[in-house]
Design an enzyme around this catalytic site. Structure first.
Site, mmCIF file in Angstrom:
data_model
loop_
_atom_site.group_PDB
_atom_site.id
_atom_site.type_symbol
_atom_site.label_atom_id
_atom_site.label_comp_id
_atom_site.label_asym_id
_atom_site.label_seq_id
_atom_site.Cartn_x
_atom_site.Cartn_y
_atom_site.Cartn_z
ATOM 1 N N ASP A 36 0.828 -1.068 0.104
ATOM 2 C CA ASP A 36 -0.022 -0.028 -0.085
ATOM 3 C C ASP A 36 0.817 1.217 -0.094
ATOM 4 O O ASP A 36 1.858 1.197 0.224
ATOM 5 C CB ASP A 36 -0.913 -0.018 1.248
ATOM 6 C CG ASP A 36 -1.975 -0.907 0.993
ATOM 7 O OD1 ASP A 36 -2.520 -1.204 -0.086
ATOM 8 O OD2 ASP A 36 -2.891 -1.291 2.000
ATOM 9 N N LYS A 58 -3.489 3.854 -3.300
ATOM 10 C CA LYS A 58 -4.283 5.023 -4.242
ATOM 11 C C LYS A 58 -3.522 6.321 -3.870
ATOM 12 O O LYS A 58 -2.843 6.517 -2.911
ATOM 13 C CB LYS A 58 -5.486 5.349 -3.288
ATOM 14 C CG LYS A 58 -6.600 4.252 -3.346
ATOM 15 C CD LYS A 58 -7.932 4.726 -2.528
ATOM 16 C CE LYS A 58 -8.537 3.212 -2.166
ATOM 17 N NZ LYS A 58 -9.265 2.931 -1.012
ATOM 18 N N MET A 173 -7.270 9.422 9.997
ATOM 19 C CA MET A 173 -7.747 10.014 8.617
ATOM 20 C C MET A 173 -8.722 11.071 8.999
ATOM 21 O O MET A 173 -9.675 11.452 8.288
ATOM 22 C CB MET A 173 -8.951 8.945 7.951
ATOM 23 C CG MET A 173 -8.180 7.610 7.675
ATOM 24 S SD MET A 173 -9.051 6.218 7.073
ATOM 25 C CE MET A 173 -9.730 5.633 8.641
HETATM 26 N N1 SAH Z 1 -3.483 0.438 9.038
HETATM 27 C C1 SAH Z 1 -2.907 1.636 9.420
HETATM 28 C C2 SAH Z 1 -3.806 2.998 9.411
HETATM 29 C C3 SAH Z 1 -4.564 3.247 7.881
HETATM 30 S S1 SAH Z 1 -5.393 4.265 7.886
HETATM 31 C C4 SAH Z 1 -2.414 1.869 10.952
HETATM 32 O O1 SAH Z 1 -2.690 0.776 11.651
HETATM 33 O O2 SAH Z 1 -1.819 2.612 11.257
HETATM 34 C C5 SAH Z 1 -4.654 5.664 7.321
HETATM 35 C C6 SAH Z 1 -4.520 6.728 8.509
HETATM 36 O O3 SAH Z 1 -3.430 6.353 9.324
HETATM 37 C C7 SAH Z 1 -4.008 8.021 8.105
HETATM 38 O O4 SAH Z 1 -4.879 8.920 7.488
HETATM 39 C C8 SAH Z 1 -3.297 8.617 9.304
HETATM 40 O O5 SAH Z 1 -4.501 9.049 10.190
HETATM 41 C C9 SAH Z 1 -2.896 7.471 10.046
HETATM 42 N N2 SAH Z 1 -1.479 7.057 9.705
HETATM 43 C C10 SAH Z 1 -0.947 6.143 8.930
HETATM 44 N N3 SAH Z 1 0.624 6.283 8.971
HETATM 45 C C11 SAH Z 1 0.840 7.625 9.778
HETATM 46 C C12 SAH Z 1 1.977 8.138 10.163
HETATM 47 N N4 SAH Z 1 3.223 7.824 9.681
HETATM 48 N N5 SAH Z 1 1.843 9.137 10.822
HETATM 49 C C13 SAH Z 1 0.669 9.570 11.172
HETATM 50 N N6 SAH Z 1 -0.575 9.243 10.789
HETATM 51 C C14 SAH Z 1 -0.354 7.981 10.138
#
Ligand code: SAH
Length: 269
Positions: A36, A58, A173
């Site tokens: 992803d 995406k 998000m």
């Molecule tokens: N599966 C992922 C979340 C996916 S949804 C997890 O467990 O972390 C995507 C959201 O995750 C983003 O919109 C943001 O809110 C958060 N996110 C993912 N990576 C991030 C990062 N390095 N720093 C801050 N927020 C992050």
């Protein structure tokens, strides 16, 4: 032919060193890696030389696979006898649609394993010096989607329970939706001076953190041009950052130490 196996792997939040040992092993052994957008590309350098790397994320204006296509791809590759690693940012079961993918694999009789990852809602605060629980400040923590807006008919959150019953809340998000989130929390009884933090690109060398309160943060985020990915964290624990923040100091000292290759792990799309 014996079908291959699919590993749904959490890649961790950004810093590639935060993947699990088992997750790394899956990358090294896979014939196919379907990854992803928020997976640090550095992790892909550990793949076998002839591994097939498939981008499933995406990004605006670019061709991407829709979720159903990803499902078919995983099934198809496994039926060809290939071992597939499905690599997702953070944890595969936290807003990662990993559950849907596992359902499809199960329905098609394909063997799979689920390898958890360090989720952004815990890791980004940790790298910003904010413990999500603390004996004196927070004994409950919730992971919440920041996506829903009631006027779009998407908001099925129990705002009152969140505002009044949960000490620390991590919204994923949620950046485009911060004014709505703050309004809901305040409107349902949370003190408008509750400390909050927004952590952008947590655990990467691009990490930035801003802090404020429920009243001020939306404006600050606009002013600082905070973008996704970012975690919006609400709760008294945010104050601890003043005492125990550490990672941004590491980034700073590394960017100023000349001729010293950065130990922080670069994340470029
Ligand atoms: N599966 C992922 C979340 C996916 S949804 C997890 O467990 O972390 C995507 C959201 O995750 C983003 O919109 C943001 O809110 C958060 N996110 C993912 N990576 C991030 C990062 N390095 N720093 C801050 N927020 C992050």
């Amino acid at each position: 032919m014996k079908p291959g196996k699919v590993h749904l792997v959490g890649a961790g939040p950004g810093d590639p060193k935060l993947i699990t040992v088992y997750g790394m092993e899956c990358i090294q052994k896979a014939d196919v890696i379907a990854y992803d957008r928020l997976v640090n590309p550095k992790l892909l350098t550990y793949a076998k030389e002839n591994a097939e790397l498939l981008y499933c994320g995406k990004s605006p204006g670019r061709h991407h696979l829709i979720q159903e296509e990803i499902h078919s791809l995983l099934v198809e590759k496994a039926l060809q006898g290939k071992n597939v690693t499905r690599l997702k940012g953070g944890d595969p079961f936290v807003f990662g649609r990993g559950g849907e993918e596992a359902e499809v694999l199960a329905a098609n009789g394909i063997e799979y394993e689920i390898i958890p990852g360090v989720t952004a809602g815990i890791a980004a605060p940790a790298y910003a010096g904010i413990p999500v629980t603390h004996r004196e400040h927070a004994s409950s923590y919730a992971i919440v989607t920041g996506h829903g807006r009631d006027y779009k008919g998407q908001d099925n959150l129990n705002w009152q329970a969140l505002a009044q019953g949960i000490d620390t809340i991590a919204f994923y998000m949620g950046i485009g939706n911060m004014p709505f989130i703050c309004e809901q929390l305040i409107g349902h009884g949370r003190d408008e001076e509750t400390p909050v933090a927004v952590i952008e690109w947590g655990t990467t060398d691009k990490q930035r953190t801003i802090t404020g309160n429920l009243n001020t943060i939306s404006m600050l985020a606009v002013k600082e041009e905070i973008q996704n990915p970012a975690i919006f964290l609400v709760g008294e624990v945010v104050q601890l950052r003043e005492k125990i923040q550490w990672f941004e100091k590491v980034i700073e000292s590394e960017s100023t130490s000349e001729g010293n290759e950065s130990k922080c792990l670069s994340f470029k799309n």
